[in-house]
Write an enzyme that holds these catalytic residues in place. Sequence first.
Site, PDB file in Angstrom:
ATOM      1  N   LYS A 190      46.730  41.876  33.113  1.00  0.00           N
ATOM      2  CA  LYS A 190      46.795  40.660  33.928  1.00  0.00           C
ATOM      3  C   LYS A 190      45.843  39.654  33.310  1.00  0.00           C
ATOM      4  CE  LYS A 190      45.663  43.358  37.383  1.00  0.00           C
ATOM      5  NZ  LYS A 190      46.682  42.969  38.334  1.00  0.00           N
ATOM      6  N   ARG A 191      45.920  38.395  33.732  1.00  0.00           N
ATOM      7  CA  ARG A 191      44.978  37.427  33.208  1.00  0.00           C
ATOM      8  C   ARG A 191      43.540  37.885  33.447  1.00  0.00           C
ATOM      9  NH1 ARG A 191      46.887  32.427  31.081  1.00  0.00           N
ATOM     10  NH2 ARG A 191      44.680  31.868  31.006  1.00  0.00           N
ATOM     11  N   HIS A 223      50.482  29.567  46.391  1.00  0.00           N
ATOM     12  CA  HIS A 223      50.236  30.749  45.562  1.00  0.00           C
ATOM     13  C   HIS A 223      48.805  31.214  45.549  1.00  0.00           C
ATOM     14  CE1 HIS A 223      54.003  31.594  43.367  1.00  0.00           C
ATOM     15  NE2 HIS A 223      54.279  30.342  43.674  1.00  0.00           N
ATOM     16  N   LYS A 226      39.789  39.246  39.603  1.00  0.00           N
ATOM     17  CA  LYS A 226      40.629  40.414  39.328  1.00  0.00           C
ATOM     18  C   LYS A 226      39.798  41.645  38.953  1.00  0.00           C
ATOM     19  CE  LYS A 226      44.752  37.771  37.849  1.00  0.00           C
ATOM     20  NZ  LYS A 226      45.937  38.320  38.544  1.00  0.00           N
ATOM     21  N   LYS A 238      55.827  46.033  39.246  1.00  0.00           N
ATOM     22  CA  LYS A 238      56.482  46.503  38.017  1.00  0.00           C
ATOM     23  C   LYS A 238      56.007  47.906  37.669  1.00  0.00           C
ATOM     24  CE  LYS A 238      55.845  41.843  36.162  1.00  0.00           C
ATOM     25  NZ  LYS A 238      54.896  41.103  35.286  1.00  0.00           N
ATOM     26  N   THR A 276      52.237  40.826  40.924  1.00  0.00           N
ATOM     27  CA  THR A 276      53.575  41.355  40.664  1.00  0.00           C
ATOM     28  C   THR A 276      53.537  42.487  39.652  1.00  0.00           C
ATOM     29  OG1 THR A 276      53.890  39.512  39.119  1.00  0.00           O
ATOM     30  CG2 THR A 276      54.961  39.346  41.289  1.00  0.00           C
TER      31      THR A 276
HETATM   32  C1  LIG Z   1      53.825  40.342  35.651  1.00  0.00           C
HETATM   33  C2  LIG Z   1      53.038  39.606  34.662  1.00  0.00           C
HETATM   34  C3  LIG Z   1      51.862  38.960  35.047  1.00  0.00           C
HETATM   35  C4  LIG Z   1      51.304  39.020  36.462  1.00  0.00           C
HETATM   36  O1  LIG Z   1      50.377  40.072  36.552  1.00  0.00           O
HETATM   37  P1  LIG Z   1      49.441  40.235  37.850  1.00  0.00           P
HETATM   38  O2  LIG Z   1      48.780  41.533  37.624  1.00  0.00           O
HETATM   39  O3  LIG Z   1      50.357  40.261  39.026  1.00  0.00           O
HETATM   40  O4  LIG Z   1      48.510  39.100  37.848  1.00  0.00           O
HETATM   41  C5  LIG Z   1      51.145  38.269  34.093  1.00  0.00           C
HETATM   42  N1  LIG Z   1      51.564  38.210  32.810  1.00  0.00           N
HETATM   43  C6  LIG Z   1      52.692  38.832  32.400  1.00  0.00           C
HETATM   44  C7  LIG Z   1      53.087  38.749  30.976  1.00  0.00           C
HETATM   45  C8  LIG Z   1      53.466  39.551  33.309  1.00  0.00           C
HETATM   46  O5  LIG Z   1      54.584  40.142  32.899  1.00  0.00           O
END
Ligand SMILES: *Cc1c(COP(=O)(O)O)cnc(C)c1O
Length: 805
Positions: A535-536, A349, A541, A647, A643
């Site tokens: 995101k985190r 990952h 990032k 979305k 991901t």
């Molecule tokens: C999809 C999702 C993530 C992943 O986000 P990235 O931008 O791909 O790092 C993290 N936390 C939650 C709650 C999510 O639904």
Amino acid sequence: MKPMDVETFKEVYKKRFEDVYAIQYHMGSTLEQFQVLGQVLRGYYTDYWIENNQEKIDNQDKQVYYFSMEFLPGRQLKTYLLNLDVYDTVKTGLTDLGLDFDKIVEAEVDPALGNGGLGRLASCFMDSMASTHVYGNGCGIRYQYGLFKQKFIDGYQIELPENWLRNPNPWEVRKESKSVIVRFGGNVWLEEQKDGKLKPKYEHTFDVLAVPYDTPQIGYRNGVVNNLRLFSAEIPYDEESKYITSEQRQEVNSITEVLYPDDSNYEGRLLRLKQEYFLSSAGIQTIVRYFKNLKLPWTRFPEKVAIHINDTHPTLCIPELMRILLDEEDLTWEQAWNISKKTFSYTNHTILQEAMERWPVYMIESLIPRIAQIIYEINARHIRNKTELYGSELAYKTAPIQDDQVLMANLAIISSHSVNGVAKLHTEILERYTLSDFKTIYPFRFNNKTNGVTHRRWVQLANEPLSQLLDKTIGEEWRFQPKEMRLLRSYIDDESVLDQLQQVKLTNKKRFAKFVSEQMNIEIDPHAMFDVQIKRLHAYKRQLLQVMHIIDRYLQLRDNPEAKLAKRVFVFGAKAAPSYYYAKQIIKLINALADLVNNDPRINDMIKIVFVENYSVSLAELIIPAADLSEQISLAGKEASGTSNMKLMANGALTIATLDGANVEISNLVGPDDIFLFGMKADEVQVLRDSHAYNARDIYERDPQIQRILNSLIDGTIPGIKSEGIDIFNSLVTDNDEYFLLKDYHSFYQAQMKVDINYANKKSWTQKSLINIAQSGKFSADYTILRYASDIWNVAPETEVLQQF
Ligand SMILES: *Cc1c(COP(=O)(O)O)cnc(C)c1O
């Protein structure tokens, strides 16, 4: 599926409510209403579950076991209702009874048993396995406390415990009778038996009971019910007398007490290693017990079982299976190794060095001595065999033990039959750079499986207005076949569809604006552009790059309130690991900037900043449908896939992105006009880094635009920040800007200006949005799972199911 009509549902619900709470149904609290609904639903699906479990034994279909230290499922209620095809029935029934469906949905706690993308992927996969007829079993840990609850106090992140089990969880079933013992510590030695075989003997071990809790994973209208099994650590029943001191009892309980809150970071503490072995051992023992019930020879194990390791955290599954085959089932090393290798597959990952697991040998030796012996043997045989074939340099470079540390990725790679990355670019980087030595030795072991997301949760449930528009426009087939969303493309010039698409977005933006007004006391204009980065919080990032952009706009607007800039609402959602000091400083900066900007009358409400507290799956479901712009701006080469990018795309947001992770694939799907790309590419980053020619201070000194932005961090422009401003300034200027923000800034700014111009043309923006929605079906996790199923697990579902895809 069994029919359920509204009237029957109402009767069953009322009766159950009164039986459980001994009051009339309308007198109950929302929480009680939720609990009873959970019980009613459980009564409805349990038959299927039992049937499925029986079929599994009767048919002996190959089972996939997906091991993950994290699952981030979000609330389950709506997923169950949707997949069981009783959503409308139940909603109507509850409404008829005078109850508030949405409130009841919100009464369910959102289980935060994961940090972010990795755990969320595991949960999307569980939904997709059930929905594509793959017999998948999730294996994880039932943490008593999930990821901390984030609060902002004076703009700083404060972490509070998340006791998600304070209310009974209506979906889980405790399976005490299926418990197994996991053994830690003690001494172990090999003793010769009468027949001359060596058998390990143990003394003074510390035994822990692993109790499974099962949660059904219901497929989309197909009658499949899979299982998510989470293990909880308890004191073994017949050994109560051995664990008498509170320290001993606490030592057991602590194993599954908390989820480690670090994302993309290696945590080398003993408790974490205990958790990893606890999950691995409990899960593997359960699988072995299942297989032995089939009464087949061991050589057929890989025909009946595929075990997948989600990142390296459950890698100890491998020596644990070896241990059982060798020590308890008396197989030879070669037999055990062949079986094991055919069974295991591994997903990488990350290529971030700081996330690579490496355990000191002495820790493994003292915690799980027999497992340490097996890892030594794997290591020795690897070096011996590969030296013969490839020379000692390559053999040692790929060995699992180096410098008295066990490199978990190396162990996972050499012991699996398949290693996959999670986006095309990521897999390419693994093969070409990070894991190139392994690629030489095992040229056919590597493959790519680009991540996906389940459109059931992220479109059907999160965005009902869009779903209805899709049904009306292109029919309902997309609900079964997300690829069919491509049919929307032909409506690109249909004014009515474009109009309705705008209405859908506005509806979702108003819903989020209402939440922001009620929860945060900030008024935002639903006609402004909603610019979203969720995101985190991690330096790679680059939330800070977006902060620079906001400061830039703010200063421009202060100079000239008439400046030609789009009105924007900047939305952030992000937790920082509690020990990640720099990330927490950035949180403070964003909050301080929000305080300044949101309350400055000089800029005419042209900018609002909304930093939602405690970002979660449920909040993602609220924010994503309301997004106009999706920020995917990591330094190229750092984000394995992402991901949230998928979305957001599926919900009609346009993406501003570097060519990183799955952004590359998004870009290829929509084409250059329907995405805003900027910044260095991964290979350019590599070249620049290797050249050592990068000089951030130089950029700062020569570039007035950047200078002005950075100066605002240290000259009192943002009154709310203290030392954070200086520290962040220094990270960029003095410490030479590790993530090349200054290098990418101009290109980012240009792209943002292009966004502004494009947003002004409502029609063409909506057309781009339409293209994004139409192309997003390709990222359905259903297809990702079918690729895992056929290429890795060898469990391709019956052809009729496959043909659908
Ligand atoms: C999809 C999702 C993530 C992943 O986000 P990235 O931008 O791909 O790092 C993290 N936390 C939650 C709650 C999510 O639904």
